[in-house]
Design an enzyme around this catalytic site. Structure first.
Site, PDB file in Angstrom:
ATOM      1  N   LYS A  18      71.843 -33.056   5.098  1.00 55.81           N
ATOM      2  CA  LYS A  18      71.585 -34.091   6.178  1.00 55.81           C
ATOM      3  C   LYS A  18      72.657 -35.121   6.827  1.00 55.81           C
ATOM      4  O   LYS A  18      73.259 -35.577   5.903  1.00 55.81           O
ATOM      5  CB  LYS A  18      70.268 -34.583   5.540  1.00 55.81           C
ATOM      6  N   GLU A  45      48.737 -34.427   1.747  1.00 53.85           N
ATOM      7  CA  GLU A  45      48.010 -35.777   1.822  1.00 53.85           C
ATOM      8  C   GLU A  45      46.564 -35.308   1.145  1.00 53.85           C
ATOM      9  O   GLU A  45      45.808 -36.216   0.752  1.00 53.85           O
ATOM     10  CB  GLU A  45      47.731 -36.021   3.388  1.00 53.85           C
ATOM     11  N   ARG A 102      44.508 -35.136   8.027  1.00 49.16           N
ATOM     12  CA  ARG A 102      44.526 -34.008   7.063  1.00 49.16           C
ATOM     13  C   ARG A 102      43.926 -34.091   6.044  1.00 49.16           C
ATOM     14  O   ARG A 102      43.485 -33.033   5.343  1.00 49.16           O
ATOM     15  CB  ARG A 102      46.218 -33.790   6.920  1.00 49.16           C
TER      16      ARG A 102
END
Length: 651
Positions: A282, A366, A394
């Site tokens: 990254k 979640e 969600r």
């Protein structure tokens, strides 16, 4: 003229030599850094996928072959290579390029996916559809290792593994694992062998022939299979995927474009589902990002290109929560923190530093987080699950059936509620209060300012027999608005003149309600403004106030359908209160990306627009207030738009 300006679509990449492709990769990184320094955005993820994206578009033929990018954080390079480089300076600006894939922008974008762990399911369906229709098309799904922490991704993999006719290539962009790339001729030879369709035919023949030998045949096949599997697992971390029945290629250096192209070409020729495991870093290629310890510039605000220093920011709502939850944790040993791969963005990192044994990051899961919180509550603790409002969508079933049904004392802290702006339709937290109104026993608080956030959070964690919710918006909190009186559990913020209009300002809209009251008072209209603080259940004191006024106006930063105003109206009807009610909220539509202030202006949630509508309604009613000719309300002073952090954070 740079190379990037010559790229009108992916096919233009095929005529470039290796040195030109290397120069193009460098140019793309320069554009990414320069643009995000000005607009903010997901810089780190895109710096890490430059060569990977180049390889995908050189091996596959988009848009005939479909490319699905999980979450869409890494879509900037894809946009630059699919004809949108000329408009890239307008990234995340109103009316310009979205920060996520967008069907309206390009035929190369098929999924506007900015909720994680969904790409594999989309890709599974696409590949199956093309197989059924007999279309010669591939589907490429690019998914990060972080998104693989989401259960939905594994549900998809379980189904992809048995869809042997799906021409689906899954690129796992692994920027968080420490696997060492497999090096050497034997590993390369094994990869080539495994992706050759004749390899499977040969294995089937060997298995049939060995198993036909009485007594020892089955054992001989098992022994040979174990040797083969042991050798492969010693060379590459593929066991998990191949145990699911998926072909595995890699690991491959994701910054080696030629190696990526070779691996993708092998996967493409196989004709069935294949996983290509790419190792990336990254922030690759920009020192400031690579050295950024927290998240390699995952989603910085505007910053200085030379130093990498972000422009100064003031305190935001999240900072207030971050400080207060630590204070609560010091006082309450039973309070634990939960997050879903969002430790820094939701402000739990200070709590984690102080109480590591009481902090849990469950990954992009979640649903699991909500039910695990229920278990923690059943075990005698009080969990605080901090999550973006849009992501609570969600886990609705878990909130309803696993937490509320069992009367568990769980506190949900919803960051970035209401209109969030720059990150577009999927990130506006405009659904939570409508959904949560359906949950029996749940208590919902919406603080209007920093002081009320601290108060309500402390009140919420004291509830141990029902779920509680505290929600707040994106950006800096306003100046504190002190109450002039109390009505039940609600704060009275304004009481001026006759009881003409009762304005119920929910959460961040309470400040707006006070500004509306100033305009109404200037027109001789009596007004009372209340902040319910706890908007669910409806406070009986607000019902009494509504009965005493000529008009009730509710203002909320939430979908108007099924929201707080709609429930207030229903409650008044049930109580026999006949006062007319005017509802103001977010229209039930997907809102295009723009600054929060611009969107609020567009949908009419500004003091001036609201005041005009109320004046017109009062004028239409019988009574003393309608006798006077209304005067145009005073033009408001437009506030300066603050610099805001990205809504997606570390996801």
């Amino acid at each position: 003229m740079g190379l990037l300006e010559q790229i009108t679509g992916p096919r233009d990449l095929r005529d470039l030599a290796d040195d030109e492709l290397d120069a193009l990769a460098s140019e793309i990184r320069d554009v990414l850094v320069a643009t995000c320094a000005r607009t903010g955005g997901h810089l780190g993820p895109n710096l890490g996928v430059v060569e990977l994206t180049l390889a995908v578009h050189r091996v596959f033929d988009s848009p005939h072959d479909r490319v699905v990018l999980d979450t869409g954080h890494q879509s900037y390079v894809h946009k630059l290579l699919t004809g949108r480089a000329g408009d890239f300076d307008g990234l995340r600006q109103e009316g310009r390029l979205s920060g996520y894939p967008s069907q309206a922008e390009s035929p190369h974008d098929i999924v506007e996916n900015s909720h994680a762990s969904t790409a594999l399911s989309y890709a599974d369906g696409l590949a199956k559809a093309y197989a059924i229709r007999g279309e010669d098309r591939h589907v490429v799904a690019v998914i990060g290792d972080g998104a693989l922490t989401g259960g939905m991704a594994w549900e998809a993999l379980n189904n992809i593994a048995v869809a042997q006719d799906s021409r689906l290539v899954i690129v796992v962009n692994d920027n968080g694992r420490s696997y060492t790339p497999t090096i050497g001729g034997l590993a390369t030879a094994l990869t080539s062998l495994r992706t050759n369709p004749r390899y499977e035919q040969l294995l089937d023949q060997v298995k049939k022939r060995l198993n036909s030998v009485p007594a020892v045949g089955g054992a001989a096949y098992d022994a040979l299979h174990a040797v083969k599997k042991g050798l492969k697992d010693a060379l590459a971390p593929q066991g998990l995927f191949e145990d699911l029945g998926l072909k595995y290629v890699g690991p491959v250096d994701g910054h080696d474009r030629a190696a990526m192209e070779h691996a993708l070409a092998q996967a493409k020729r196989f004709g069935g589902p294949v996983i290509v495991h790419a190792l990336t870093r990254k922030g690759f290629g920009y020192d400031a990002a690579e050295r950024h310890e927290a998240d390699q510039f995952h989603s910085p605000g505007p910053f200085d290109v030379d130093t990498g220093e972000e422009n100064p920011k003031g305190r935001i709502w999240t900072d207030v929560f971050a400080d207060e939850i630590v204070r609560i944790g010091q006082r309450r040993k039973d309070v634990v923190g939960i997050t879903a791969a969002m430790m820094h963005p939701v402000g739990l990192h200070h709590f984690q530093a102080r109480f590591p044994e009481r902090t849990f990051d469950v990954g992009i899961a979640e649903q699991h987080a909500a039910t695990s919180a229920a278990g923690l509550a059943m075990g005698g603790l009080h969990p605080v699950f901090a999550v973006y409002a849009t992501f609570l969508n969600r886990a609705f079933d878990q909130v309803l059936m696993d937490v509320a049904l069992h009367r568990c004392g769980v506190t949900f802290v919803l960051d970035r509620s209401g209109v969030t702006g720059d990150d577009g339709a999927s990130h506006n937290g405009m659904w939570d209060m409508s959904m949560l109104q359906l949950v029996p026993g749940l208590r919902l608080a919406a603080p209007r300012d920093a002081t009320r956030l601290r108060e309500l959070l402390n009140e919420a964690v004291e509830v141990d027999d029902a779920p509680t919710v505290v929600r707040f918006p994106k950006g800096p909190p306003p100046e504190d608005v002190e109450a002039v009186d109390r009505a039940g559990g609600a704060d009275v913020l304004v009481r001026s003149g006759a009881r003409d209009v009762l304005v119920v300002g929910v959460g961040s809209m309470a400040t707006t309600a006070v500004q509306v009251a100033e305009r109404l008072t200037a027109q001789g209209i009596g007004v009372t403004v209340v902040d319910p603080r706890w908007v669910k259940p409806v406070d009986p004191a607000i019902v009494d106030l509504a009965r005493e006024h000529r008009l009730v106006v509710s203002i909320e930063d939430n979908g108007v359908v099924g929201g707080c105003g709609a429930v207030l109206l229903q409650t008044l009807n049930e109580a026999g209160v006949t006062t007319p009610v005017q509802l103001h909220g977010v229209p039930q539509e997907f809102l295009d990306h723009a600054k929060r202030g611009v969107i609020l202006e567009r949908i009419g949630l500004t003091p001036q627009t609201l005041a005009l509508g109320i004046v017109e309604r009062i004028s239409a009613l019988d009574g003393p207030a309608s006798a006077a000719e209304p005067v145009e309300p005073v033009e408001p002073v437009e506030p300066v738009e603050p610099v805001e952090r990205s809504a997606e954070g570390s996801r």
